[in-house]
Design an enzyme around this catalytic site. Sequence first.
Site, mmCIF file in Angstrom:
data_model
loop_
_atom_site.group_PDB
_atom_site.id
_atom_site.type_symbol
_atom_site.label_atom_id
_atom_site.label_comp_id
_atom_site.label_asym_id
_atom_site.label_seq_id
_atom_site.Cartn_x
_atom_site.Cartn_y
_atom_site.Cartn_z
ATOM 1 N N VAL A 137 -5.437 3.549 -8.024
ATOM 2 C CA VAL A 137 -4.932 2.354 -8.680
ATOM 3 C C VAL A 137 -3.858 1.752 -7.783
ATOM 4 C CG1 VAL A 137 -3.867 1.389 -10.750
ATOM 5 C CG2 VAL A 137 -5.306 3.438 -10.937
ATOM 6 N N CYS A 138 -3.909 0.436 -7.602
ATOM 7 C CA CYS A 138 -2.848 -0.267 -6.904
ATOM 8 C C CYS A 138 -2.671 0.299 -5.487
ATOM 9 C CB CYS A 138 -1.573 -0.179 -7.744
ATOM 10 S SG CYS A 138 -0.245 -1.301 -7.304
ATOM 11 N N THR A 139 -1.448 0.641 -5.111
ATOM 12 C CA THR A 139 -1.193 1.105 -3.741
ATOM 13 C C THR A 139 -1.582 2.557 -3.505
ATOM 14 O OG1 THR A 139 1.122 1.564 -4.318
ATOM 15 C CG2 THR A 139 0.627 -0.583 -3.328
#
Length: 200
Positions: A110-112
């Site tokens: 998720v995300c970074t």
Amino acid sequence: MTTTREHQIGILLFDDVEELDVVGPWEVLSYWCRSFPEDGWTVSCLSRSGGSVACAKGLTIHAHHSFDDCPPLEVLIHPGGQGTRSQIHDEAHLDWVREQRVSVPIMASVCTGSLVYAAAGLLGGRPATTHWVTLDLLASLDPTIDVRRDERFVDDGDVVTSAGISAGIDMALHLVARLVGIERARQVRRGIQYDPQPPV
């Protein structure tokens, strides 16, 4: 009497993890696992040493498992947050991620969290995404990555990446659809009343 082993999903915790990166997928997956135990899946959180971690915005979350006592996983979700900035230079953490790649069938982020996967060499030559602010950083970590700038999540088989923060909810619903079926994912979406219609 025989007992069917439950399929295990693990969500990684670490200091300065982004709260919704964890809690969004957790809400989807825990609702699914608790409401439909017949599907045979369970979800838990793990951290390096077990115990509590301090998230990016002050929430404290307690891990169910340490790296050492975590059950064998079939899905690992690596969230993002400010904590990933040091992880992309942390060879011990990158080695752990590479070890998981060998044994875990589906590596999700998720995300970074995808920045960590990129730094560990998991995304070479593959499509992937991340938070919109760090799309260029993702590309710089490995120029062979096919950076998908406009997608909420990217499923490339054994690696699934999602964009920033709330996109992890969409990815988690996608995982339910992939692992069990689209109708089950719809039941989960309805159950958590997830029907995004932003007011602004």
